[in-house]
Design an enzyme around this catalytic site. Structure first.
Site, PDB file in Angstrom:
ATOM      1  CG  LEU A 521      -1.952  -1.135   1.269  1.00 56.62           C
ATOM      2  CD1 LEU A 521      -2.755  -1.041   2.552  1.00 56.62           C
ATOM      3  CD2 LEU A 521      -2.868  -1.102   0.062  1.00 56.62           C
ATOM      4  CB  THR A 837       6.925  -1.132   5.627  1.00 53.39           C
ATOM      5  OG1 THR A 837       7.735  -2.002   4.845  1.00 53.39           O
ATOM      6  CG2 THR A 837       7.591  -0.880   6.963  1.00 53.39           C
ATOM      7  CB  CYS A 838       4.054  -4.407   1.989  1.00 47.50           C
ATOM      8  SG  CYS A 838       5.716  -5.009   1.656  1.00 47.50           S
ATOM      9  CG  PHE A 839      -0.059  -5.085   3.390  1.00 48.73           C
ATOM     10  CD1 PHE A 839      -0.975  -4.966   2.368  1.00 48.73           C
ATOM     11  CD2 PHE A 839       0.909  -6.072   3.301  1.00 48.73           C
ATOM     12  CE1 PHE A 839      -0.954  -5.822   1.278  1.00 48.73           C
ATOM     13  CE2 PHE A 839       0.940  -6.939   2.215  1.00 48.73           C
ATOM     14  CZ  PHE A 839       0.017  -6.821   1.198  1.00 48.73           C
ATOM     15  N   GLY A 871       8.666  -7.052   1.992  1.00 45.30           N
ATOM     16  CA  GLY A 871       7.247  -6.774   2.248  1.00 45.30           C
ATOM     17  C   GLY A 871       6.396  -7.941   1.917  1.00 45.30           C
TER      18      GLY A 871
END
Length: 871
Positions: A521, A837-839, A871
């Site tokens: 995200l 941290t991706c989401f 991620g």
């Protein structure tokens, strides 16, 4: 044009329009018969007090108060055939033989319901006067009517054929009429107290039709309303005239804009440029006291809203455009004691609330920079001695005056008006513009792939070529290793077509031998740009120099890095803001001013990054004799050499052309006595020349101080790093065009959008946090936030980076980031919290106490800040 004389005012007051007198007579008769009746036994009129009682002699009937009688009379007068309700037996003078003095009513008004708009309206002075036969309301409307008639020549659409009509008023006369008419409007405001004006402005700027009940004093509602509503009531008295004033300003400005299209002479003299247009004359003519100034602001805002078409652009010749132009003029004329709070008074938040974001973005994209009004004096447009216009034009130029303008030429965008929209709203419009471009680029890739599927592949073609792959890719995909982020980005962005750069960005980030797709995200992209900034702005990179005192970075003077690296940095920064990523960098104000295309620099623009130099330049400007030891030579110190140089007089139009610098003197900084081979210096983008005959640069005289300071600032911020600056702009503008960027208007707005804020409000972060597996109202979550709030701000920002990879808070606050607290169920409570941290997710185990939570989370931040895997 002087104010009308007393005799004229008296005569004009006697010339009331027939409609006004008839309306006053009708309303006064209706009010009188409702309150007192005709007292005739033969009356059966239901709108007469006597007729009502004759029709129902044995029923109790309500006695009307003067206020309710005025309300009923207004409703009847606004309906069909209002005169049919008049009682034929009623006479306000005699009352069928009985003396009924309705004009001297002594009936009590009765209690006031402050929530009833009708009751509040009927208590205003205007309604009371027009419902009262003996009220003297003719003098002021007569004066306003005079100015309406005087303005009529300025409200005519001018059609220019072979010559401008001789009857057209000159700018001097037009300015006199408009300024006097504006004063006549402001004279109608009965009370200009600041609290009354603030009260009126409170609901005008929010777009309310009338003030909410909460603004009425609960102890004395009627008194408070009557006193404070006088301002709004006064606005209504002169609203028609003020609307005409604004329309006259708009039409005259539009006339000047049309004439500006005509360029009968290739150039203009300084005298031509100095001649004032209508707005410049108004700026000099208007001399409003503080109360009138504030009244004008509030009233013009009301006028703009009244005539606004609820669209992102307005006609140049409309009343709304004139009101906006007058507001801009008043903002320039803000009194010194109002400078601190002037921006508050000019705000109109209702404009943004009534516009759809996508409509603003589409309107701005379809528009042109020519939409922005420019009131500089046009060529061939002069004031002759008699005050009329004189225009010399060729046949081809005449055709431009006969309606052959595009819609963009006849309309004005609202976005360039700085006080109508705040920085967060402008950022939202900018993001929507980029989103529409992404959508278009994504759609084109889909169409290309669909078209290819319709045709069979060649029998000998096993795999499509790289070019075809890129053509059909829906995203701009970068495979970047964490250790070689700049070189990998350069290899993959080099020679990319523009259509690919406009697609949504996706980053595969990791070690060189194990790249994973970041299904994120935004976290992977944020980490990618964080690494880009960390490497590009490092001291050993040789690209930028950071001032250790101010913390701001700027292009390194005499950088030996190839110019294509600066072009790459410009492209990467443009990709970041195009994809909505806030960057952890700090540029000075002059950088953003140049990025917006404004090259008119002063020493105030360099104060933040070069405070000592700016202080010295200010001293030179303000102190007599400070220029005695100065000359037109500028220092450049880099790579162990100190050069005193002056610029070449040649103009450089080719972006790839070398910047030629004439060197007056040069020496090494370590061995001052050594000679420097000027011709042998190889700095990227520069060409140094040493004149055969050394001529001392001219000295600075008192009359040259302004030119010297301007040249020095230009040398400091532009010429000394011009090759790098050009290369950066060349890369930046591959993604972000100047028109889209101009949404931000000011360098401060653009800086706030690109850099975000280094301050984190932990309470706002808590408000926008989402939870997965936890109850937001549970004691454990309360303990979690208690622990986080007890930390210093730097540690709180470490938590933000640990979860979202963001080092800065984007404009608009933490709600523009994804922050999720998810319950983790590890096999042992000795495990530390982790993050994705991706989401934007924090996997938080349920520890047995707040102390353990504090300890484990602190350890996680200590070991897990750098890098998040893939991620």
């Amino acid at each position: 044009m002087a104010e009308p004389s007393t005799s004229f005012a008296q005569s004009s007051s006697a010339i009331m329009t027939t409609d006004t007198l008839a309306l006053q007579n009708l309303l006064s008769r209706l009010v009188g018969q409702l309150l007192h009746g005709c007292r005739s036994v033969a009356c059966r009129e239901c709108m007469c007090d006597t007729g009502r009682r004759n029709a129902s002699p044995n029923r109790p009937l309500r006695n009307y108060t003067p206020r309710s009688a005025r309300a009923i009379a207004l409703a009847l007068a606004g309906g069909a055939l209002p005169r049919k309700h008049l009682c034929v037996h009623y006479s306000s003078a005699t009352g069928s033989g009985t003396d009924i003095k309705t004009e001297d009513d002594t009936k009590p008004e009765g209690p006031l319901d402050p929530s009833s708009f009708e009751q509040l309206l009927c208590d205003t002075t205007s309604i009371r006067d027009i419902c009262h036969r003996s009220a003297k309301i003719s003098l002021r409307p007569g004066k306003l009517e005079y100015w309406k008639q005087t303005l009529s020549p300025l409200l005519q659409r001018v059609v220019i054929e072979d010559a401008i009509p001789s009857s057209l008023l000159g700018n001097e006369q037009a300015c006199q009429i408009i300024s006097n008419a504006l004063r006549a409007c402001l004279d109608t405001v009965t009370d200009g107290r600041m609290d009354f004006l603030s009260y009126a402005d409170t609901h005008i700027r929010d777009g309310s039709a009338y003030p909410p009940v909460s603004y009425v004093d609960s102890h004395h509602p009627a008194k408070r309303w009557n006193v404070r509503h006088k301002v709004l009531d006064s606005f209504e008295r002169g609203q028609d005239l003020l609307s005409l004033v604004c329309e006259a300003v708009a039409m005259r400005a539009d006339l000047e804009t049309r004439l500006q299209l005509l360029r009968s002479r290739p150039s203009r003299t300084e005298a031509d440029r100095a001649r004032p247009t209508l707005l410049l004359l108004l700026e000099r003519k208007l001399d409003l006291d503080h109360a009138a100034y504030m009244q004008a602001i509030v009233w013009l805002k009301k006028t703009f809203i009244l005539h606004w078409n609820r669209e992102p652009s307005i006609s140049l010749s409309s009343t709304a455009s004139g009101a906006l132009t007058m507001l801009e003029l008043l903002k320039q004329l803000a009194p010194l004691d109002l400078l601190g709070g002037a921006s508050v008074w000019f705000k109109l938040p209702t404009i943004a609330h009534n516009l759809a974001v996508v409509d603003v973005a589409e309107s701005w994209t379809a528009g042109s920079p020519r939409n922005q009004c420019d009131f500089d004096r046009p060529d061939g447009f002069e004031d002759s001695l008699d005050g009329t216009f004189a225009l010399h034009m060729c046949q081809d130029q005449r055709s431009l005056l006969h309606g052959r303008r595009t819609d963009a030429d006849t309309r004005r965008q609202l976005l360039p008006t700085d006080f109508l929209f705040d920085t967060a709203q402008r950022a939202l419009y900018f993001r929507m513009i980029n989103h529409l471009k992404m959508q278009n680029a994504h759609s084109k890739a889909g169409k290309a792939a669909a078209l290819r599927r319709r045709f069979p592949a060649h029998p000998h073609e096993h795999e499509p070529k790289d070019q075809v792959k890129h053509e059909e890719e829906h995203y701009l995909l970068l495979n970047v290793s964490r250790t070689n982020v700049l070189s990998d980005a350069y290899d993959q962005l080099w020679q990319r077509r523009s259509g690919e750069l406009f697609r949504p960005l996706r980053v595969r980030l990791g070690e060189s031998d194990e790249l994973e797709v970041g299904h994120d995200l935004g976290g992977v992209q944020i980490e990618f740009f964080n690494l880009i900034c960390k490497q590009a702005f490092a001291e050993d990179a040789g690209l930028f120099a950071t001032n250790p005192i101010t913390g701001l970075s700027y292009f390194r003077v005499g950088s030996l890095q190839p110019l294509h690296m600066f072009e790459l940095i410009g492209l990467l920064i443009a990709l970041a803001i195009y994809n909505g990523i806030t960057l952890p960098l700090s540029f000075p104000n002059v950088f953003y001013k140049l990025l917006l295309g404004d090259h008119d620099l002063t020493y105030d623009d360099v104060t933040d990054h070069w405070p000592d130099i700016a202080k010295s330049l200010r001293y030179v400007m303000e102190t007599r004799g400070a220029e005695d030891d100065l000359s037109f030579s500028f220092p450049l110190e880099a790579n162990g050499i100190r050069i005193f140089a002056h610029e070449s007089s040649a103009c450089h139009h080719d972006l790839n052309e070398l910047i030629t610098i004439k060197v007056a003197d040069a020496m090494p900084t370590t061995y001052p006595s050594a000679d420097v081979d000027i011709e042998g210096l190889e700095w990227p983008g520069f060409k140094f020349t040493c004149p055969d005959t050394l001529v001392a640069p001219p000295s600075v005289s008192a009359s040259d101080k302004a030119r010297y300071i301007s040249s020095y600032v230009n040398w400091l911020a532009v010429r000394s790093v011009e090759p790098q600056l050009r290369a950066f702009h060349r890369g930046f503008k591959r993604v972000i065009d100047a028109h889209s960027l101009s949404i931000f208007i000011t360098p401060a707005n653009l800086k706030a959008f690109m850099e975000g804020s280094a301050h984190l409000d932990i309470n706002k972060l808590r408000e926008c946090t989402r939870y997965d597996g936890y109850d937001p109202n549970s004691k454990y979550i309360a303990s979690f936030w208690t622990v986080v709030k007890s930390w210093p701000e730097e540690k709180q920002k470490q938590l933000l980076k640990f979860v979202t990879a963001a080092e800065r808070v984007p404009i608009g606050g933490p709600e523009h980031l994804t922050f999720v607290v998810q319950r983790a169920r590890p096999t042992s409570l000795d495990y530390l919290p982790t993050s994705s941290t991706c989401f934007g997710t924090l996997q938080l185990p349920h520890y047995r106490s707040a102390n353990v939570l504090d300890e484990k989370l602190s350890l996680a931040l200590e070991y897990g800040l750098e890098g998040f895997g893939t991620g």
